[in-house]
Design an enzyme around this catalytic site. Structure first.
Site, PDB file in Angstrom:
ATOM      1  CB  SER B  13      -0.878   0.023   1.248  1.00 39.25           C
ATOM      2  OG  SER B  13      -1.874  -0.946   1.155  1.00 39.25           O
ATOM      3  CB  CYS B  14      -0.207   4.754  -0.452  1.00 38.61           C
ATOM      4  SG  CYS B  14       0.405   6.425  -0.264  1.00 38.61           S
ATOM      5  N   PRO B  15       2.857   4.397   0.944  1.00 43.43           N
ATOM      6  CG  PRO B  15       4.730   5.639   1.685  1.00 43.43           C
ATOM      7  CD  PRO B  15       3.621   4.724   2.167  1.00 43.43           C
TER       8      PRO B  15
END
Lengths: 156, 75
Positions: B13-15
């Site tokens: 997932s981000c980042p």
């Protein structure tokens, strides 16, 4: 070409609020920004060598999704904070979200500069030996000196 | 599409997709193409934003059953 700059003030020391500064700092660094994060008040907890004490509380945090609705009277029972923290860490892992430790390491690797508020260290009588070595200590003027030249400036 | 290196970002997932892309590009030569696979829907916009801001070229984005494939050409 001089790079763009970003400054962040990290003032919160809970597990949930620790994410935005580290995510934005590491990403901005990856995008070529020169980044500085100024840790003040509870944000200093995010500079501890051991981040396992960083917790999240459901108390006074009504927006936090809970598996079952939980009255405030229950949220205040002993152990609820540890349980909420454990549950959030499980979710973090399950959804492929990086750990705080990992994001902080990536920030340092990308040469994000960390400054800790000396006044807060004195105020809470923190022991600097409990903080990571990659930290400089300064005050408001230090932050503003850099913040005044930035393209993005955030308070978290 | 031809590529010089492949990097699987599935499950991240981000980042992390962006941070790992940055790292993967670091030891590549200018003009080389990096193939990236991500399961993060947010990466669709993020990869474009990364390319715009870093000067690398996003050659294409493909979606196939919840998985996204990007081809990024190094500046």
């Amino acid at each position: 070409m001089s790079s763009k700059k970003m400054a962040i003030i990290a003032s919160k020391g809970t597990l949930d609020m620790a994410y935005p500064p580290f995510i934005l700092a590491s990403t901005a660094a990856a995008l070529g920004y020169e980044v500085q994060v100024f840790f003040t008040f509870y944000g200093l907890q995010l500079l501890r060598k051991d981040l396992s004490t960083v917790m999240v509380s459901p108390l006074a945090n009504p927006a936090m999704p809970m598996p079952v609705p939980m009255p405030v009277m229950v949220q205040m029972l002993p152990g609820m904070e540890s349980m909420a923290t454990m549950m959030m860490k499980q979710k973090i892992k399950k959804h492929g979200v990086a750990s705080l430790q990992e994001l902080r390491d990536l920030c340092l690797e990308a040469e994000v500069k960390f400054t800790a508020c000396q006044m807060t260290v004195d105020l809470f009588e923190f022991d600097k030996s409990e903080f990571i070595d990659d930290v400089e200590y300064g005050g408001a003027a230090t932050f503003i000196g850099f913040a005044g030249e930035t393209d993005i400036c955030l308070f978290v | 599409m031809n590529f010089d290196k492949e990097f699987d970002l599935s499950g991240l997932s981000c980042p992390m997709p962006i941070l790992k892309t940055k790292k993967a590009l670091a030891d590549m030569a200018s003009g080389q193409v990096l193939k990236l696979i991500s399961t993060d829907y947010g990466s669709v916009k993020d990869m474009q934003a990364f390319a715009n801001q870093t000067g690398n070229t996003l050659l294409s984005t493909e979606e196939s059953s919840g998985s996204y494939t990007f081809y990024m050409k190094k500046k």
